[in-house]
Design a protein around this motif. Sequence first.
Motif, short mmCIF file in Angstrom:
data_model
loop_
_atom_site.label_atom_id
_atom_site.label_comp_id
_atom_site.label_asym_id
_atom_site.label_seq_id
_atom_site.Cartn_x
_atom_site.Cartn_y
_atom_site.Cartn_z
N SER A 70 19.68 57.45 14.84
CA SER A 70 20.26 57.75 13.53
C SER A 70 19.80 56.77 12.45
N TYR A 71 19.03 55.75 12.83
CA TYR A 71 18.64 54.70 11.89
C TYR A 71 17.12 54.58 11.81
N ASP A 72 16.67 54.06 10.68
CA ASP A 72 15.23 53.84 10.52
C ASP A 72 14.75 52.63 11.32
N ALA A 73 15.59 51.59 11.41
CA ALA A 73 15.19 50.36 12.10
C ALA A 73 16.39 49.79 12.85
N VAL A 74 16.11 49.12 13.97
CA VAL A 74 17.17 48.50 14.76
C VAL A 74 16.78 47.07 15.12
N LEU A 75 17.71 46.16 14.95
CA LEU A 75 17.52 44.77 15.34
C LEU A 75 17.88 44.58 16.80
N VAL A 76 17.11 43.73 17.48
CA VAL A 76 17.36 43.40 18.89
C VAL A 76 17.21 41.90 19.06
N GLY A 77 18.26 41.21 19.47
CA GLY A 77 18.19 39.78 19.69
C GLY A 77 17.68 39.45 21.08
N GLU A 78 16.88 38.39 21.18
CA GLU A 78 16.31 37.96 22.46
C GLU A 78 16.48 36.44 22.60
N PRO A 79 17.69 36.01 22.97
CA PRO A 79 18.00 34.57 23.01
C PRO A 79 17.47 33.89 24.27
N TYR A 80 16.22 33.48 24.20
CA TYR A 80 15.56 32.89 25.38
C TYR A 80 14.50 31.91 24.91
N ASP A 81 14.45 30.72 25.52
CA ASP A 81 13.36 29.79 25.23
C ASP A 81 12.91 29.05 26.48
N GLY A 82 13.02 29.72 27.62
CA GLY A 82 12.65 29.09 28.88
C GLY A 82 11.17 28.93 29.10
N ALA A 83 10.35 29.48 28.19
CA ALA A 83 8.89 29.41 28.36
C ALA A 83 8.22 28.52 27.32
N VAL A 84 9.01 27.84 26.50
CA VAL A 84 8.46 27.08 25.40
C VAL A 84 7.59 25.93 25.89
N ILE A 85 6.38 25.83 25.32
CA ILE A 85 5.51 24.69 25.59
C ILE A 85 5.97 23.49 24.78
N ALA A 139 20.38 49.14 11.90
CA ALA A 139 21.42 48.91 12.90
C ALA A 139 21.08 47.68 13.72
N ASP A 140 22.04 47.23 14.51
CA ASP A 140 21.86 46.08 15.38
C ASP A 140 22.33 46.47 16.78
N LEU A 141 21.42 46.39 17.75
CA LEU A 141 21.76 46.74 19.13
C LEU A 141 22.37 45.57 19.89
N GLY A 142 22.43 44.39 19.29
CA GLY A 142 22.94 43.23 19.99
C GLY A 142 21.82 42.48 20.69
N ASP A 143 22.19 41.60 21.61
CA ASP A 143 21.23 40.76 22.33
C ASP A 143 20.90 41.35 23.70
N VAL A 144 19.64 41.25 24.08
CA VAL A 144 19.26 41.56 25.46
C VAL A 144 19.91 40.52 26.37
N VAL A 145 20.53 40.98 27.43
CA VAL A 145 21.12 40.06 28.40
C VAL A 145 20.01 39.58 29.33
N ILE A 146 19.62 38.32 29.19
CA ILE A 146 18.50 37.76 29.94
C ILE A 146 19.05 36.77 30.95
N PRO A 147 18.99 37.09 32.23
CA PRO A 147 19.50 36.16 33.24
C PRO A 147 18.74 34.83 33.21
N ASP A 148 19.38 33.80 33.67
CA ASP A 148 18.74 32.48 33.75
C ASP A 148 17.79 32.48 34.93
N GLU A 149 16.56 32.92 34.67
CA GLU A 149 15.59 33.10 35.73
C GLU A 149 14.23 32.60 35.27
N ASP A 150 13.21 32.73 36.13
CA ASP A 150 11.89 32.26 35.74
C ASP A 150 11.33 33.14 34.63
N VAL A 151 10.22 32.67 34.02
CA VAL A 151 9.69 33.34 32.85
C VAL A 151 9.24 34.76 33.17
N ALA A 152 8.58 34.95 34.29
CA ALA A 152 8.15 36.29 34.66
C ALA A 152 9.34 37.23 34.81
#
Length: 305
Positions: free
Chosen positions: A34-49, A82-95
């Motif tokens: 129903s929307y032109d664009a949707v926001l999706v949050g991805e709260p993860y920084d386990g791969a940062v160099i 619209a905003d779909l909220g955050d992806v639920v990202i388990p505390d796991e390895d980067v892959a």
Amino acid sequence: MFRDASDWAPTSTDPNDEQFGDAVDPVGVEDADSYDAVLVGEPYDGAVIGREGAREGPAAVRSSLAGAKTNHFEAGPVDSVADLGDVVIPDEDVAGAQATVREAAASVHETDALPVFVGGDNSLSYANVAPLLDDGGHSVGVVSFDAHLDCREVGDDGPTSGTPYRQLFDAGLDSLAVVGARHFETSTPYAGFLREQGGHVVTSEEVAVDPTGALDVARSALDGVDHVYVSVDVDVLDAAYPGASAPTPGGLQPRELFRLVRSLADSDDRIRGFEVVETAPPLDTANRTVDAAARTIAHFLAGAR
């Protein structure tokens, strides 16, 4: 798959001030069409160099965007977001994190809405783009606004924030144009790898001299592709905007980035996704990088209308 989005709220008491806090609706993926664009949050920084902190980016960028006015002088008010909220990202390895985000991103790409991913670190660019490579043989190109090429080889320890475009080329990416890259920030073998793939580099110096010409060079790298994805790593901005995992001097100014992103969105109907990554609020000063990231999204949405 998604954690429900928080209610958006404006910050102004002036009834004439329509802000993104008024205009963005929290919804589920089943209502995204129903929307032109949707926001999706991805709260993860386990791969940062570099420096951590990007997992706090989605919440801070949303908060800043909520207080921004919806009006663009030429395009008019931004709406249908619209905003779909955050992806639920388990505390796991980067892959594993990439696999989780890839599944979520695929579900968003399947809707009629244009996904706007809010990171999170650059490793998730692979997960956000990869579903487009599975789309019935369509060719895919990426425009990456970034100080770096992010074409490192995947080592024994797995992917990092420096490997997403190597992974994407291995998965079938057709083209990459990097806009805002800096001299003396990329190793020679990685620059050579991108040239071998037919990719283009447009330096921050070239952007400063001729922004329109710089964007034309980037567009030329995408001639003939079916789908285009646009990525912004906030370290493309000058180090005066320090809330990034790896800030460096000599970068773009926000007004240059806003113009480039908006122009690209306005001129290319092949765009199938957009992201802003590596915004690290704990590393910021006076919220200046967070505010720039939020307004980059606003400018993209204005151009994409």
